[in-house]
Design a protein around this motif. Structure first.
Motif, mmCIF file in Angstrom:
data_model
loop_
_atom_site.group_PDB
_atom_site.id
_atom_site.type_symbol
_atom_site.label_atom_id
_atom_site.label_comp_id
_atom_site.label_asym_id
_atom_site.label_seq_id
_atom_site.Cartn_x
_atom_site.Cartn_y
_atom_site.Cartn_z
ATOM 1 N N THR A 1 7.798 5.831 4.778
ATOM 2 C CA THR A 1 7.522 4.389 4.777
ATOM 3 C C THR A 1 7.058 3.913 3.407
ATOM 4 O OG1 THR A 1 5.205 4.689 5.474
ATOM 5 C CG2 THR A 1 6.869 4.485 7.202
ATOM 6 N N GLU A 2 6.498 4.820 2.601
ATOM 7 C CA GLU A 2 6.040 4.407 1.282
ATOM 8 C C GLU A 2 7.197 4.121 0.338
ATOM 9 O OE1 GLU A 2 3.253 7.243 -0.176
ATOM 10 O OE2 GLU A 2 1.726 6.753 1.314
ATOM 11 N N LEU A 3 8.391 4.574 0.685
ATOM 12 C CA LEU A 3 9.562 4.237 -0.126
ATOM 13 C C LEU A 3 9.835 2.735 -0.122
ATOM 14 C CD1 LEU A 3 11.968 7.135 0.924
ATOM 15 C CD2 LEU A 3 10.637 6.946 -1.184
ATOM 16 N N MET A 4 9.280 2.044 0.863
ATOM 17 C CA MET A 4 9.482 0.595 0.927
ATOM 18 C C MET A 4 8.733 -0.131 -0.172
ATOM 19 S SD MET A 4 9.592 -0.297 4.999
ATOM 20 C CE MET A 4 8.032 0.489 5.368
ATOM 21 N N ALA A 5 7.961 0.609 -0.987
ATOM 22 C CA ALA A 5 7.271 -0.032 -2.101
ATOM 23 C C ALA A 5 8.225 -0.378 -3.241
ATOM 24 C CB ALA A 5 6.158 0.874 -2.622
ATOM 25 N N ALA B 1 7.762 -8.264 -0.759
ATOM 26 C CA ALA B 1 6.894 -8.514 -1.913
ATOM 27 C C ALA B 1 5.679 -7.608 -1.826
ATOM 28 C CB ALA B 1 6.475 -9.985 -1.929
ATOM 29 N N TRP B 2 4.871 -7.540 -2.867
ATOM 30 C CA TRP B 2 3.758 -6.589 -2.849
ATOM 31 C C TRP B 2 2.696 -6.923 -1.808
ATOM 32 C CZ3 TRP B 2 3.026 -8.572 -8.381
ATOM 33 C CH2 TRP B 2 2.048 -9.567 -8.458
ATOM 34 N N ASP B 3 2.717 -8.150 -1.293
ATOM 35 C CA ASP B 3 1.800 -8.512 -0.214
ATOM 36 C C ASP B 3 2.552 -8.714 1.098
ATOM 37 O OD1 ASP B 3 3.166 -10.826 -0.963
ATOM 38 O OD2 ASP B 3 1.497 -12.148 -0.426
ATOM 39 N N GLY B 4 3.801 -8.236 1.162
ATOM 40 C CA GLY B 4 4.661 -8.524 2.289
ATOM 41 C C GLY B 4 4.361 -7.714 3.534
ATOM 42 N N LEU B 5 4.967 -8.135 4.643
ATOM 43 C CA LEU B 5 4.754 -7.506 5.942
ATOM 44 C C LEU B 5 5.189 -6.044 5.941
ATOM 45 C CD1 LEU B 5 4.064 -7.708 8.980
ATOM 46 C CD2 LEU B 5 6.427 -8.474 9.350
ATOM 47 N N MET B 6 6.336 -5.743 5.370
ATOM 48 C CA MET B 6 6.846 -4.376 5.382
ATOM 49 C C MET B 6 6.225 -3.528 4.277
ATOM 50 S SD MET B 6 8.764 -4.351 7.985
ATOM 51 C CE MET B 6 9.556 -2.761 7.771
ATOM 52 N N THR B 7 6.172 -4.082 3.081
ATOM 53 C CA THR B 7 5.726 -3.303 1.925
ATOM 54 C C THR B 7 4.256 -2.938 2.008
ATOM 55 O OG1 THR B 7 7.383 -4.379 0.536
ATOM 56 C CG2 THR B 7 5.560 -3.276 -0.581
ATOM 57 N N PHE B 8 3.421 -3.860 2.468
ATOM 58 C CA PHE B 8 1.982 -3.592 2.470
ATOM 59 C C PHE B 8 1.432 -3.386 3.873
ATOM 60 C CE2 PHE B 8 -2.463 -4.986 2.649
ATOM 61 C CZ PHE B 8 -3.026 -4.083 1.762
ATOM 62 N N TRP B 9 1.599 -4.367 4.747
ATOM 63 C CA TRP B 9 0.902 -4.318 6.033
ATOM 64 C C TRP B 9 1.441 -3.224 6.952
ATOM 65 C CZ3 TRP B 9 -3.545 -6.594 6.250
ATOM 66 C CH2 TRP B 9 -3.787 -7.684 5.423
ATOM 67 N N PHE B 10 2.752 -3.068 7.013
ATOM 68 C CA PHE B 10 3.314 -2.009 7.852
ATOM 69 C C PHE B 10 2.943 -0.634 7.305
ATOM 70 C CE2 PHE B 10 6.970 0.814 8.955
ATOM 71 C CZ PHE B 10 6.727 0.891 10.313
ATOM 72 N N ALA B 11 3.008 -0.484 5.974
ATOM 73 C CA ALA B 11 2.630 0.794 5.356
ATOM 74 C C ALA B 11 1.163 1.121 5.619
ATOM 75 C CB ALA B 11 2.907 0.743 3.852
ATOM 76 N N MET B 12 0.287 0.116 5.537
ATOM 77 C CA MET B 12 -1.128 0.356 5.781
ATOM 78 C C MET B 12 -1.398 0.696 7.249
ATOM 79 S SD MET B 12 -3.038 0.229 3.082
ATOM 80 C CE MET B 12 -1.683 1.160 2.310
ATOM 81 N N ALA B 13 -0.627 0.071 8.149
ATOM 82 C CA ALA B 13 -0.815 0.342 9.578
ATOM 83 C C ALA B 13 -0.508 1.798 9.914
ATOM 84 C CB ALA B 13 0.072 -0.585 10.404
ATOM 85 N N LEU B 14 0.368 2.431 9.147
ATOM 86 C CA LEU B 14 0.658 3.846 9.348
ATOM 87 C C LEU B 14 -0.253 4.745 8.518
ATOM 88 C CD1 LEU B 14 4.568 3.917 9.426
ATOM 89 C CD2 LEU B 14 2.999 4.248 11.337
ATOM 90 N N TYR B 15 -0.557 4.302 7.308
ATOM 91 C CA TYR B 15 -1.306 5.157 6.386
ATOM 92 C C TYR B 15 -2.751 5.369 6.817
ATOM 93 C CZ TYR B 15 -3.859 6.685 2.272
ATOM 94 O OH TYR B 15 -4.701 7.362 1.436
ATOM 95 N N VAL B 16 -3.438 4.301 7.197
ATOM 96 C CA VAL B 16 -4.868 4.421 7.504
ATOM 97 C C VAL B 16 -5.119 5.368 8.681
ATOM 98 C CG1 VAL B 16 -6.925 3.164 8.228
ATOM 99 C CG2 VAL B 16 -5.443 2.196 6.460
ATOM 100 N N PRO B 17 -4.438 5.201 9.840
ATOM 101 C CA PRO B 17 -4.639 6.185 10.922
ATOM 102 C C PRO B 17 -4.237 7.603 10.507
ATOM 103 C CG PRO B 17 -3.529 4.234 11.752
ATOM 104 C CD PRO B 17 -3.526 4.129 10.268
ATOM 105 N N TRP B 18 -3.155 7.711 9.719
ATOM 106 C CA TRP B 18 -2.722 9.032 9.270
ATOM 107 C C TRP B 18 -3.798 9.702 8.420
ATOM 108 C CZ3 TRP B 18 -1.999 10.502 4.150
ATOM 109 C CH2 TRP B 18 -1.439 11.772 3.966
#
Length: 268
Positions: free
Chosen positions: A195-199, A211-228
């Motif tokens: 998912t980090e490739l979406m950066a 965009a760097w504050d976008g739904l996929m690039t930032f928020w979706f990545a964070m939703a997976l990264y933080v629990p991981w």
């Protein structure tokens, strides 16, 4: 002529407190530094400086100038300067467990180099960009806008460094025959780093979900990264707890009781 030195045992060595004689004390100290570092890191980036969540790439010039000239931003960068050296301890805790796995050393070397590269680009560069913008009043707005873009593109757009790092971590778990960490964590890690490739699109898109504050690039990545990240931390805890003492690589501590106890003996 050969010379042999005999070192006498020190009776006082066993009088130290029991917690100091714990064979995993040094590893536990390093382990518990990790949540302290991430907590401080979160405070610096969110409530203190408001660098995160990322501000919009389409921010107006007055908004960029107001953010970049904030005193809180300068304080946050000063704190980050003193604390980002704790990041290697986090990665060292992971590498120590990878070293126990039945995989090639190339995996742990990749983690080390990837973590080093990622820390420089993803943490050191943004710190200097945002700190430089807040250091001196009177910078021209175009210069502040350039530092603003550089800081966020370095922070959000450098995830490729971490992709290689976590790819090595995930594959090491999956290929390991010693079962140091659970296999499902390896699959989760592979999914997380993909998912980090979406950066990558942040260098192209200035608005929308990529965009760097976008739904996929930032928020979706964070939703997976933080629990991981939390789950990895708990799994590392169990791995350290279950590690047999005989696998520890701690150096043996030898103390001479007194100088006269050291007696050279000569052999012809």
């Amino acid at each position: 002529m050969n010379e042999r030195v005999e070192v006498a045992d020190n009776p006082a060595a066993g009088t130290s407190p029991s917690w100091r004689r714990h064979p995993k004390l040094d590893q536990w100290i390093a382990f518990w530094i990790v949540p302290g570092f991430f907590t401080l890191f979160g405070i610096v980036f969110v409530p203190l400086s408001f660098m995160m969540p990322p501000r919009s790439p389409g921010s107006s010039t007055p908004e960029i100038v107001g953010f970049m000239q904030s005193h809180n931003l300068l304080i946050a960068c000063a704190i980050l300067t003193l604390s980002f050296g704790l990041a290697p301890i986090t990665n060292a805790c992971y590498v120590m467990q990878v070293k126990r796995m039945s995989v090639s050393p190339v995996f742990r070397y990749t983690i080390i180099v990837g973590a080093t590269t990622g820390a420089i680009v993803g943490m050191l560069f943004p710190m200097f960009c945002f700190g430089l913008g807040a250091f001196r009043t009177g910078y021209d707005p175009p210069i502040l806008a350039m530092l603003f873009d550089f800081g966020y593109l370095a922070y959000i757009g450098s995830l490729g460094c971490f992709c290689i790092m976590w790819m090595a971590f995930g594959l090491a778990i999956l290929l390991d025959r010693n079962n140091i960490l659970p296999k499902w964590l390896g699959y989760y890690t592979v999914w997380q780093y993909l998912t980090e490739l979406m950066a990558a699109p942040v260098w192209i898109a200035t608005s929308g979900p990529f965009a760097w504050d976008g739904l996929m690039t930032f928020w979706f990545a964070m939703a997976l990264y933080v629990p991981w990240q939390i789950i990895v931390y708990l799994c590392i805890y169990r791995a350290i707890k279950n590690q047999p003492v005989h696998e520890l690589e701690n150096a043996q501590f030898v103390v001479a009781s007194s100088l006269p106890a050291t007696r050279p003996t000569a052999h012809a």
